[in-house]
Design an enzyme around this catalytic site. Structure first.
Site, mmCIF file in Angstrom:
data_model
loop_
_atom_site.group_PDB
_atom_site.id
_atom_site.type_symbol
_atom_site.label_atom_id
_atom_site.label_comp_id
_atom_site.label_asym_id
_atom_site.label_seq_id
_atom_site.Cartn_x
_atom_site.Cartn_y
_atom_site.Cartn_z
ATOM 1 N N CYS A 65 -33.260 -7.304 2.867
ATOM 2 C CA CYS A 65 -34.549 -6.620 2.720
ATOM 3 C C CYS A 65 -34.338 -5.175 3.124
ATOM 4 O O CYS A 65 -33.221 -4.763 3.416
ATOM 5 C CB CYS A 65 -35.665 -7.300 3.516
ATOM 6 S SG CYS A 65 -35.644 -7.055 5.302
ATOM 7 N N HIS A 98 -18.413 -14.467 17.657
ATOM 8 C CA HIS A 98 -19.018 -14.723 18.959
ATOM 9 C C HIS A 98 -20.311 -15.527 18.896
ATOM 10 O O HIS A 98 -20.629 -16.238 19.849
ATOM 11 C CB HIS A 98 -19.311 -13.402 19.669
ATOM 12 C CG HIS A 98 -18.074 -12.659 20.051
ATOM 13 N ND1 HIS A 98 -18.118 -11.499 20.786
ATOM 14 C CD2 HIS A 98 -16.755 -12.891 19.803
ATOM 15 C CE1 HIS A 98 -16.887 -11.046 20.974
ATOM 16 N NE2 HIS A 98 -16.049 -11.877 20.386
#
Length: 144
Positions: A65, A98
């Site tokens: 977006c 991570h």
């Protein structure tokens, strides 16, 4: 591999580029985004992507977006979703390694198409490191 792809009007051009890149790599794409540039509401395209990822009918999701924030906020309402907002491949690498992110959120108004293709490639080719990072991910869900 199957990718659920969603976008609003700001991400239409980017979506077509990402879709072509993925198909060229032999990756199946399910397009939940708009193909138009007239104004639409981004949540209408986020929910099907998040549902595809959480139901395991897609391996990953990519949402696009204008700022990337609206799609990230909406996707992260799903308990099993870890959607990361990224604007360069270094951040993409970290959300995969991570955070074990399963949805990549892209800000179309702050990136260029070649940069986005690099980000998608990084997202798909970076493995989750596990270990101490898994311990942190285990603490994300609310336990009210």
């Amino acid at each position: 591999m199957k990718i659920a792809l969603g976008n609003d009007h700001a991400g239409t051009t980017y979506k077509f580029a990402v879709e072509a890149y993925l198909k060229d790599k032999g990756i199946e794409v399910e397009n939940f985004g708009t193909d138009e540039e007239s104004s639409v509401d981004y949540p209408d395209f986020v929910h099907p992507v998040a549902q595809a990822v959480t139901s395991n009918t897609a391996d990953f999701g990519i949402l696009i977006c204008g700022s990337g924030n609206g799609v990230a906020i909406t996707a992260n309402k799903y308990p099993e979703v870890r959607a990361g907002l990224c604007w360069n491949k270094e951040i993409v690498s970290l959300i995969r390694a991570h955070n074990n992110a399963n949805i990549l959120c892209i800000p179309a108004r702050f990136t260029a198409v070649p940069q986005v293709i690099e980000m998608v490639e990084t997202f798909l080719n970076t493995a989750f490191e596990g270990g101490r990072h898994q311990n942190r991910i285990n603490k994300i869900s609310l336990h009210c």
